[in-house]
Write a protein that holds these residues in place. Sequence first.
Motif, PDB file in Angstrom:
ATOM      1  N   GLY A 102     -11.262  -8.672 -19.378  1.00 29.83           N
ATOM      2  CA  GLY A 102     -11.194  -7.503 -18.811  1.00 29.83           C
ATOM      3  C   GLY A 102     -11.382  -7.678 -17.352  1.00 29.83           C
ATOM      4  N   GLY A 103     -11.860  -8.709 -16.726  1.00 29.55           N
ATOM      5  CA  GLY A 103     -11.754  -8.972 -15.308  1.00 29.55           C
ATOM      6  C   GLY A 103     -10.469  -9.875 -14.845  1.00 29.55           C
ATOM      7  N   TYR A 104      -9.818 -10.720 -15.661  1.00 25.99           N
ATOM      8  CA  TYR A 104      -8.626 -11.183 -15.566  1.00 25.99           C
ATOM      9  C   TYR A 104      -7.516 -10.229 -15.357  1.00 25.99           C
ATOM     10  CZ  TYR A 104      -4.077 -12.325 -17.693  1.00 25.99           C
ATOM     11  OH  TYR A 104      -3.001 -12.320 -17.795  1.00 25.99           O
ATOM     12  N   ALA A 105      -7.329  -9.086 -16.317  1.00 30.05           N
ATOM     13  CA  ALA A 105      -6.572  -8.032 -16.271  1.00 30.05           C
ATOM     14  C   ALA A 105      -6.552  -7.294 -14.901  1.00 30.05           C
ATOM     15  CB  ALA A 105      -6.563  -7.047 -17.466  1.00 30.05           C
ATOM     16  N   MET A 106      -7.620  -6.800 -14.576  1.00 29.48           N
ATOM     17  CA  MET A 106      -7.799  -5.974 -13.291  1.00 29.48           C
ATOM     18  C   MET A 106      -7.372  -6.991 -12.116  1.00 29.48           C
ATOM     19  SD  MET A 106     -10.638  -3.321 -14.011  1.00 29.48           S
ATOM     20  CE  MET A 106     -12.004  -4.361 -14.425  1.00 29.48           C
TER      21      MET A 106
END
Length: 193
Positions: A102-106
């Motif tokens: 989730g964090g990586y994608a954003m």
Amino acid sequence: MPEFILRKTAIFIEDIHHDGGSAPALPRRRAAIAALVGNPFAGGYVEELQSAMEDLKPLGLMMTDRLIEAMDGPEGIDGYGKAAMAGERGELEHTALWHVPGGYAMRARLGQARAIVPSAMKQGGPGSRIDVPLGHINAAYVRSHFDAMEVGLADGPRADEILFILAMARGGRVHDRMGGLSVAEVRGEDGLR
């Protein structure tokens, strides 16, 4: 390689036109995307879970792209957060699988995002709701962006599912006046200030 079979996605958009005081020049937009996926670890204890985070990165990127589209593009997006909820046959640690994807994608799609992505996790069943914390994308100390968006789906998570959520915002709380680091003072070097 575990399979996280996608059952459903939903997008929520809020345009905040007024919150006491005068109306802002532009409404504040908050949006979230939720995905219900099968939990391949439901019903039993599995020691090694970390490698499954890599398997969830494509889901994170797809959700981020759809959320940015719902926000009418990346320009001005300055808040973000994530959350996950496991159904009753899952465990809280299964929701932690969302930290990296989730964090990586954003971060990958929003560019210079330096601050930690706020996160919340819990267990619940169909109709349960979760507050997705929001914070400034470059400086965790920007108080105007401390917020949360409540998200939930009537039909999930089922006992053997996980609900993964991403949220974004454009602008801080309407009429913020609690001081702290202002957006104009953000240096964006260390993720804090």
